[in-house]
Write an enzyme that holds these catalytic residues in place. Sequence first.
Site: not given
Ligand SMILES: *Cc1c(COP(=O)(O)O)cnc(C)c1O
Length: 394
Positions: A55, A108, A180, A205
């Site tokens: 983990r 987000y 973020d 992403k």
């Molecule tokens: C998509 C996204 C997330 C979350 O990511 P996941 O892998 O889908 O949980 C967090 N912050 C931003 C700005 C995003 O676009």
Amino acid sequence: MKTDTKLTTLGRDPHANFGVVNPPVYHASTILFPTLDALEAAQKTKTKNQMRYGRYGTPTTFALTDAMAELDGGYASFAVGSGAAAILAVLMAFTKAGDHVLCVDTAYAPSRHYCNGVLKRYGVETTYYDPAIGAGIADLIKPNTKLCLLESPGSLTFELQDVPAIAAACKAKGVVTAIDNTWATPFYFRPFDFGVDVTIQAGTKYICGHSDVMLGIVSIREERLYQTVRAGVDDLGASVGPDDVYLALRGLRTLGVRLPRHYETGLKLANWLAQQPEVDRVLHPALPSCPGHEFWKRDFKGASGLFSFVLKETPRAALAAFVDDLEHFGMGASWGGFESLMLPSKVDGIRTATKWGGPGPLLRVHAGLEDPADLIADLDKGFARLRAAAKGAT
Ligand SMILES: *Cc1c(COP(=O)(O)O)cnc(C)c1O
């Protein structure tokens, strides 16, 4: 090493692995220790890249987290099972009952969901702030404020923040800053160079880049935050499987050629959209009309392929006529893959510190790696359908 060289080099050690170019994929839960001494030593200390239990990662995971830490210019990175898990791990790592958190109003949506849900239930209060606040953030800091969560540009509406001003004001009062950085990735923006303490990325992403992996990355600038963030990540238990880590490492190798193409195509689409009579405004950090554009110009090295535009008043049937038959733009959550997306999104009613409204619907665009001429031709046909449907509706 320059960034493109780092992207092709970091996390690889072929000659420690029979000359194989890519790191091996270790599937592991149990990690065996040969002696009692070795077992106890592993249980006692929690250092970077330590083999303890599946983990907590294996050499496959550490190849990715070491690469991400170096790209971010920080001390260490952690990999978790999604971007959302990365956000929650950071929120939990820095707060306890009775604490206060600052969160940008344009965060987000799941970040707000965690603040208003799990944090609130466990006695942590959140204040949302205007993304344009800058050094004025100091006025919102209370004696129990522990964490400030930034996101620049903001989700869906792309307002940019004065990140160094906010980071400096927080630092002066002992508040940890976390950002973020999913939109820019460290390829286009390195928050640690601007005084931020922690970065969060949905590796889902652009890092993976092929719409086939869920992954979150948390990076820290300094060693002093290591045990705190490690505890937050460990408490969550949201580890990521080795095959997904492998795909993330593979995605990283081409980030430097993919992102400039997303940037270029995104700008082409944004400029084209801005000229359509049905479009009220385009929200793209690289366009001077974007709120906080000056901060993008000052702090960022480029833009990714994600932006939005707002239509003038549009009947729902006309919006459906536009999006339903697009050939190259898929409709669905997430972004950062090789393919283009178009997502009608609702912003009204989400924000609490600022007011947001458009005359018509907001559409979020992800500019993929297709030929931009095909994408524009597709949009052009879409607007023709929208026009015809709007006429029929009135
Ligand atoms: C998509 C996204 C997330 C979350 O990511 P996941 O892998 O889908 O949980 C967090 N912050 C931003 C700005 C995003 O676009």
